[in-house]
Design an enzyme around this catalytic site. Sequence first.
Site, mmCIF file in Angstrom:
data_model
loop_
_atom_site.group_PDB
_atom_site.id
_atom_site.type_symbol
_atom_site.label_atom_id
_atom_site.label_comp_id
_atom_site.label_asym_id
_atom_site.label_seq_id
_atom_site.Cartn_x
_atom_site.Cartn_y
_atom_site.Cartn_z
ATOM 1 N N SER A 706 65.000 -8.054 -18.987
ATOM 2 C CA SER A 706 65.786 -9.003 -19.456
ATOM 3 C C SER A 706 67.223 -8.822 -19.268
ATOM 4 O O SER A 706 67.903 -9.661 -19.846
ATOM 5 C CB SER A 706 65.601 -8.567 -21.239
ATOM 6 O OG SER A 706 65.919 -7.408 -21.760
ATOM 7 N N LYS A 749 67.170 -9.584 -30.964
ATOM 8 C CA LYS A 749 68.412 -9.454 -30.084
ATOM 9 C C LYS A 749 69.266 -10.578 -30.829
ATOM 10 O O LYS A 749 70.434 -10.139 -30.858
ATOM 11 C CB LYS A 749 68.015 -9.888 -28.696
ATOM 12 C CG LYS A 749 67.021 -8.903 -27.885
ATOM 13 C CD LYS A 749 66.787 -9.518 -26.463
ATOM 14 C CE LYS A 749 66.061 -8.258 -25.766
ATOM 15 N NZ LYS A 749 65.441 -8.917 -24.641
#
Length: 799
Positions: A706, A749
């Site tokens: 990511s 996140k």
Amino acid sequence: MFEGEVLGKIISRPTPLARKDVALMSSLDEQNHIPDVLPLIPLRDLILFPNLVVPLFVGRERSINALEEAMRNEHLVALVTQKAAETQDPGPGDIYEIGCVVTVLQELKLPDGTAKALVEGKQRIRIVEFLQTDPYLKVRVELVDEEEHADLEAEALMRNLITDFEQASQLGKPIPQEVLGAAAAIDEPGRLADFVTFHLSLKVDEKQEILEAVDPKVRLRKTTEYLRKELEILELGSRIQNRVKESMSKTQREYFLREQLKAIQQELGVYDETQAEIEEYREKIRLSGMPEDVEEKALKELSRLEKMPQAAAETGVIRTYLDWLSGLPWQIEDEEKLNLIEAQTILDEDHYGLEKVKERVLEYLAVHKLTDHMRGPILCFVGPPGVGKTSIGRSIARALNRKFIRMSLGGVRDEAEIRGHRRTYVGALPGRIIQSVNQAGTKNPVFMMDEIDKVGMDFRGDPTSALLEVLDPEQNNAFQDHYLEAPFDLSDVMFITTANLLDPIPPALRDRMEVIHFPGYTEDEKLHIARKYLVPKQLKEHGLSTGKLDIQDSALHEIIRRYTREAGVRNLERTIATICRQVARKVVEGKKGKTSVTVRTIRKYLGPPKFSFGLAEKRDEVGVSTGLVWTEVGGDVIFIEATTMKGKGALTLTGQLGDVMRESAQAAVSYTRANAAALGIDPEFNEKLDVHIHVPAAAIPKDGPSAGITMATAMVSVLTGRRVRRDIAMTGEITLRGRILPIGGLKEKLLAAHRAGIKTVLIPAENEHDVDLVPEHVRTEMQIVPVSTMDQVLSRALI
């Protein structure tokens, strides 16, 4: 009471009547002929046959009028059964066609207006016409002629019928002896059939069928058929009763023999505590409620113990085994009291936030309430530490009014911990599953298995394989523990597991569980939790009160932002406990009044801040981009640095990166080289420059795809000399063509970006549907931008 109810025993016509007037009336009836017009009394639940004397109760007004009309004339009345007993006022369509004409021998009027009558059946009649219905029923009838001649076939049928009638009496049917004698004295086929039918327990329509049969031999066959059915039922009942009696006799015999043996041993002075112990074990086994096969196994072991010398080493093993078998809650279970409104109140009392988790738990409980025996999936709570996974399990147990069991699986490496050891081993015991259920004392507790992702495996076996049977609703109704060597039903146990990560859980085990993700808490949620739960709890544990210590909201905000960085609230609680300890010391030393902790005085208790809040960079810089990562403790913000040096195109990666993250960095370099001209970069930079990408916090291992677009942005920034905006964070996987692929852990996140004060977050376009899981105030305070190509990322991130 009603018409047709028998008030005394039935009198066969050959039996002489006791009263003189009855004999006289009978004599007069025999001399008179039967007219074709008669009053009618409908009967309920009774069929009357010729040549029988029956006492009746007459209660309905029309029936009493018909009885009085008969007494005024020739004492003759027609008795015909009505088709439905519940009909109160039967008309012509409610009455059978065939009945019996009777002579009223006696009538007795009662004070309540009703009457009793003694009647004698004369002959079968058929109703031809109804002449009137008020004040009583009057009908035109015709006599049904009967042929009474006995041939050989009729004689054989009569003998068989009498034999079967006597056999029914021997099998327990309540038939008086005088009735049997009267039946044996009858020599007319049709009359015998009528007499026996009257004494059988047949339905009204079956007796009516025999009444309507004119041929005597047909009547005998039908009566014999019904009597044979009655005999089959009586024989079956007799066999069942004999089996029960034999079983009871065997049990009673064993009991008496044991008592006699005990008395003999006492008289001889050899009765000791051993025999008392054997009897105690036998009683425990009987009262334990264990299944028959398990009870048989326990009694077999008890028999071995009884015959074994007390000095034998194995006696202790057998005693322990019997203690476990008889002590398990085979049939004991808590009475469940599930109220969804009350359950929601309990969850809200114990936990703040976690709305999606609470909704899923309440749905699970609702389905559980609607099904008598739920065999649904096992719940698996997955989330970072300190977010309330275990306490949610306690709340579920409280809402269901069940016992709560918690078992930690962290570090369990031996399969015997789950299934137990076989009795051949010294010191063998059941596994922790059976031990925990036995400790709870009920077969339907809420069983929480903590840290299922921390289970290990080595040469002693794989505990997760043993858990496959425990956590499978289709198999755990007969869980086999190695020590018990007998199946135990775990299907009523509500299993809940917890984990920080899903990846370490084997796929077969993960497939048996329904995963519920626990997100990290936002700052506002942490503030509410601290104010409502943590501060009162720590004040109580440290012997303080609100009059001694007051931690203001501004101080709690400062603790959350600068002294703790976590998804849960464990470190927050420890930090509050640190303040409470220091204040408690001052109180003991003699400090008076209230201590108020504010944002200005917080350093005095906790020292300098451990984390920086907001943007780490004071200004926009070249070669530094902000990324978002997911860890076991929730989301976090990282800053990826890139720099170039004179060289020959070498790529250096530092920061303890895993293989997947290194491949993402290589993909970012390949994308940059392939699109150098479009990005305004010297196409031959790889021949002149070395590129170094570093991810700070080098002591912490990092992996995952990511950070691909974050590394690509930092590299393009250092090669073009354009600065990266410090208020933008990003996450996403990059391909060689510059496409952005979806990633996981988006909610955690975004919460981390919100905690860090980020204003704009770039996310993969395919993850846009995950934004709905983020709290609304986080979505409104940040700009969340979906991107699908690196061109969109660079246009927003670079200045």
